[in-house]
Scaffold this active site. Structure first.
Site, PDB file in Angstrom:
ATOM      1  N   ASP A  15       0.815  -1.750   0.055  1.00  0.00           N
ATOM      2  CA  ASP A  15      -0.289   0.596  -0.409  1.00  0.00           C
ATOM      3  C   ASP A  15       0.936   1.186   0.012  1.00  0.00           C
ATOM      4  OD1 ASP A  15      -2.422   1.389   0.046  1.00  0.00           O
ATOM      5  OD2 ASP A  15      -2.164   1.362   2.573  1.00  0.00           O
ATOM      6  N   SER A  16       0.491   2.354   0.185  1.00  0.00           N
ATOM      7  CA  SER A  16       0.932   4.117   0.241  1.00  0.00           C
ATOM      8  C   SER A  16       1.436   4.223   1.200  1.00  0.00           C
ATOM      9  CB  SER A  16       0.020   5.178  -0.563  1.00  0.00           C
ATOM     10  OG  SER A  16      -1.071   4.896   0.661  1.00  0.00           O
ATOM     11  N   TYR A  47      -0.976   8.370  -2.736  1.00  0.00           N
ATOM     12  CA  TYR A  47      -1.575   7.855  -3.845  1.00  0.00           C
ATOM     13  C   TYR A  47      -2.993   8.327  -5.003  1.00  0.00           C
ATOM     14  CZ  TYR A  47       2.401   3.690  -4.115  1.00  0.00           C
ATOM     15  OH  TYR A  47       3.268   3.129  -4.373  1.00  0.00           O
ATOM     16  N   GLY A  48      -3.393   8.627  -3.556  1.00  0.00           N
ATOM     17  CA  GLY A  48      -5.114   8.715  -3.921  1.00  0.00           C
ATOM     18  C   GLY A  48      -5.312  10.434  -5.680  1.00  0.00           C
ATOM     19  N   CYS A  78      -4.009  -1.438  -1.797  1.00  0.00           N
ATOM     20  CA  CYS A  78      -4.534  -0.240  -1.808  1.00  0.00           C
ATOM     21  C   CYS A  78      -5.642  -0.362  -3.015  1.00  0.00           C
ATOM     22  CB  CYS A  78      -2.942   0.084  -2.165  1.00  0.00           C
ATOM     23  SG  CYS A  78      -3.528   1.980  -2.912  1.00  0.00           S
ATOM     24  N   ASN A  79      -6.601   0.523  -2.753  1.00  0.00           N
ATOM     25  CA  ASN A  79      -7.373   0.287  -3.903  1.00  0.00           C
ATOM     26  C   ASN A  79      -7.297   1.124  -5.247  1.00  0.00           C
ATOM     27  OD1 ASN A  79     -10.639  -0.515  -3.142  1.00  0.00           O
ATOM     28  ND2 ASN A  79      -9.303   0.722  -1.359  1.00  0.00           N
ATOM     29  N   GLU A 162      -3.370   8.987   7.869  1.00  0.00           N
ATOM     30  CA  GLU A 162      -1.919   9.029   7.639  1.00  0.00           C
ATOM     31  C   GLU A 162      -1.006   9.927   9.206  1.00  0.00           C
ATOM     32  OE1 GLU A 162      -0.761   6.163   5.788  1.00  0.00           O
ATOM     33  OE2 GLU A 162       0.915   6.505   5.986  1.00  0.00           O
ATOM     34  N   CYS A 194     -11.290   2.280  -0.016  1.00  0.00           N
ATOM     35  CA  CYS A 194      -9.816   3.404   0.600  1.00  0.00           C
ATOM     36  C   CYS A 194      -9.707   2.128   1.666  1.00  0.00           C
ATOM     37  CB  CYS A 194      -9.461   4.438   0.886  1.00  0.00           C
ATOM     38  SG  CYS A 194      -7.561   5.225   1.039  1.00  0.00           S
ATOM     39  N   THR A 195      -8.062   1.653   1.938  1.00  0.00           N
ATOM     40  CA  THR A 195      -7.965   0.402   2.685  1.00  0.00           C
ATOM     41  C   THR A 195      -7.063   1.529   3.754  1.00  0.00           C
ATOM     42  OG1 THR A 195      -5.425   0.528   1.514  1.00  0.00           O
ATOM     43  CG2 THR A 195      -7.201  -1.863   1.204  1.00  0.00           C
ATOM     44  N   HIS A 196      -7.415   2.661   4.044  1.00  0.00           N
ATOM     45  CA  HIS A 196      -7.082   3.571   5.146  1.00  0.00           C
ATOM     46  C   HIS A 196      -8.762   3.106   5.748  1.00  0.00           C
ATOM     47  CE1 HIS A 196      -3.059   5.265   3.124  1.00  0.00           C
ATOM     48  NE2 HIS A 196      -2.988   5.624   4.359  1.00  0.00           N
TER      49      HIS A 196
END
Ligand code: DGL
Length: 294
Positions: A15-16, A47-48, A78-79, A162, A194-196
């Protein structure tokens, strides 16, 4: 023709930043006997808001690094990277490696959401890159073309998460603004694309209302990984728990502190890796790739 990969190798996950830890967490729970190596591209976070071309390039570089570390399966946690680069990654893995499969987070979440909704109105919260790729619209339509998908780009949300706690009133107001169109559309199911975002799930659930079912891709993805390992005879034969290790492209100590907080398990050592920018170009062989984004 794929050559068989030894089953005692680790599963690569990337992922980022810390978001993919929500996916790793499900994998560690569902597949405790496996080894994992997690790479966070924190030097190039976020990344988004990046272009599809950049995301393809970064994803291919990371895949190369993880394949060099002999992973038996690659999980794109990461989507934004899945939406932009999954076909390119699958094509590259078919061309250049021992047939390492690549699994992304979009399709498992989309399929689970379609199976969950009772009204046929599903919401999506995701990064700008993921929403504009159309990957979720495609995956939801493939599962059921009669389901309406209401998509909300949430450009600031990943950086807020983040950045870590504590959250102030400005954060609460931002998140509420993103939830508003979904409340207005009266969706009964919301995909956290979004995995966050699962890291702020309680705040999202409160703002969306208790009747809304929130879907995150970690658990359905872990089931898909289990299936892929089983069907390809790739699962570890170990009886005890496996090992997990971490790599990041930015500051290792910062990632360790942040990651320990979010994974709710000790991270141990985090090694910093350098990933050469521009070393790889997106694969020219996209046409040969599986078009379906998983
Ligand atoms: N967690 C990632 C995703 O699922 C990346 C978000 C970001 O870096 O902006 O899209």
């Amino acid at each position: 023709m794929a050559v068989s990969v030894p089953r005692d190798r680790p599963i690569g996950v990337f992922d980022s930043g810390v978001g993919g830890l929500t996916v790793l967490h499900e994998l560690l729970v569902q597949l405790p006997q496996e080894d994992f190596v997690y790479l966070a591209d924190t030097a190039r976070f976020p990344y988004g808001e990046r272009s599809a071309r950049e995301l393809q390039e970064f994803s291919l570089q990371i895949a190369e690094e993880l394949v060099r570390r002999q992973v038996k399966l690659l999980v794109v946690a990461c989507n934004s990277a899945t939406a932009a680069a999954l076909p390119a990654l699958q094509a590259r893995m078919m061309e250049t490696t021992l047939g390492v499969d690549v699994i992304g987070v979009v399709r498992p979440g989309a399929v689970h959401a379609v199976a969950t909704t009772r009204t046929g109105r599903v919401g999506l919260m995701a990064t700008t890159a993921t929403v504009s790729s159309g990957a979720y619209a495609e995956a939801v339509a493939a599962a059921d073309p009669h389901v309406d998908l209401v998509q909300v780009p949430c450009p600031d949300l990943t950086a807020i998460i983040e950045g870590g706690f504590p959250f102030d009133q400005r954060v609460v107001d931002t998140v509420r603004r993103y939830c508003e169109p979904l409340r207005e559309a009266r969706v009964d199911t919301v995909i956290l694309g979004c995995t966050h975002y699962p890291l702020v799930r309680p705040m999202l659930q409160r703002m969306l209302g208790p009747a809304v079912t929130i879907i995150s891709s970690g658990a359905p993805l872990a089931r898909q990984v289990e299936h892929v390992l089983g069907s390809r005879s790739l699962g570890s034969l170990r009886e005890g728990e496996g090992n997990y290790s971490f790599l990041c492209t930015g500051d290792a100590e910062a990632f360790r502190a942040q990651g320990t907080h979010f994974l709710q398990m000790p991270l141990g050592d985090v090694a910093q890796v350098e990933i050469a920018a521009g070393a790889l170009q997106p694969t020219p062989n996209l046409a040969r790739a599986q078009r379906l984004r998983t």
